[in-house]
Design a protein around this motif. Structure first.
Motif, PDB file in Angstrom:
ATOM      1  N   LEU A  96       0.878  -1.166   0.000  1.00 47.93           N
ATOM      2  CA  LEU A  96       0.000   0.000   0.000  1.00 47.93           C
ATOM      3  C   LEU A  96       0.915   1.215   0.000  1.00 47.93           C
ATOM      4  O   LEU A  96       1.677   1.429   0.949  1.00 47.93           O
ATOM      5  N   LEU A  97       0.906   1.974  -1.071  1.00 48.43           N
ATOM      6  CA  LEU A  97       1.916   2.995  -1.324  1.00 48.43           C
ATOM      7  C   LEU A  97       1.873   4.189  -0.378  1.00 48.43           C
ATOM      8  O   LEU A  97       0.809   4.589   0.101  1.00 48.43           O
ATOM      9  N   SER A  98       3.054   4.751  -0.158  1.00 48.97           N
ATOM     10  CA  SER A  98       3.234   5.924   0.680  1.00 48.97           C
ATOM     11  C   SER A  98       2.546   7.140   0.078  1.00 48.97           C
ATOM     12  O   SER A  98       2.425   7.270  -1.146  1.00 48.97           O
ATOM     13  N   LYS A  99       2.142   8.060   0.946  1.00 50.06           N
ATOM     14  CA  LYS A  99       1.592   9.335   0.498  1.00 50.06           C
ATOM     15  C   LYS A  99       2.700  10.231  -0.047  1.00 50.06           C
ATOM     16  O   LYS A  99       2.439  11.155  -0.795  1.00 50.06           O
ATOM     17  N   ASP A 100       3.950   9.948   0.349  1.00 55.26           N
ATOM     18  CA  ASP A 100       5.098  10.754  -0.057  1.00 55.26           C
ATOM     19  C   ASP A 100       5.687  10.184  -1.350  1.00 55.26           C
ATOM     20  O   ASP A 100       6.104   9.025  -1.385  1.00 55.26           O
ATOM     21  N   LEU A 101       5.730  10.979  -2.403  1.00 56.78           N
ATOM     22  CA  LEU A 101       6.184  10.511  -3.705  1.00 56.78           C
ATOM     23  C   LEU A 101       7.625  10.003  -3.677  1.00 56.78           C
ATOM     24  O   LEU A 101       7.938   8.962  -4.251  1.00 56.78           O
TER      25      LEU A 101
END
Length: 137
Positions: A96-101
């Motif tokens: 589940l990917l980070s909110k930070d690019l």
């Protein structure tokens, strides 16, 4: 859920009902450094040993992960963490990917070599879709 490891940076759980490990990154991870990152994974691998062979799946909730993994640390991770996970029988990761690019890109780069080693890895922005994929035989 059984908590098998917990620090101010992350929490590792074993879910016996779903038969998966869950790695949950916490916002405090922003303040880690490379040495702390390495120690975190050494401690996690040690704590996970009693669960060896119980599952082949890891759900990584990196939504709050804020530590950018450098290329040098990615290489360390590939050599020291993925090798141990192979020994434990892990084959699948749902991330589940980070909110930070920047963190998101560093995670994807870290997992590139894992895919070459035969791990199945998928990235998601929806928790339910990630779990469904991970649990799908």
């Amino acid at each position: 859920m059984e908590t098998i490891y917990e620090s101010k940076y992350q929490r590792i759980l074993y879910n016996p009902q779903l038969n998966i490990f869950e790695e949950i990154w916490l916002p405090e991870s922003e303040f880690m450094n490379d040495d702390i990152y390495k120690q975190e994974f050494r401690d996690i691998l040690k704590a996970a040993q009693p669960y060896r062979g119980k599952t082949d799946k890891i759900f990584i909730d990196a939504v709050n992960a804020m530590y950018v993994v450098s290329p040098e640390l990615q290489e360390w991770h590939n050599q020291n963490v993925f090798a141990k996970l192979i020994e434990m029988g892990i084959t699948r990761f749902a991330v589940l990917l980070s909110k930070d690019l920047f963190t998101q890109v560093s995670y994807e780069q870290t997992f590139e070599e894992a895919e070459d080693a035969g791990f199945l890895i998928e990235y998601f922005d929806d928790r339910e879709k990630a779990r469904n994929w991970l649990l799908d035989k």
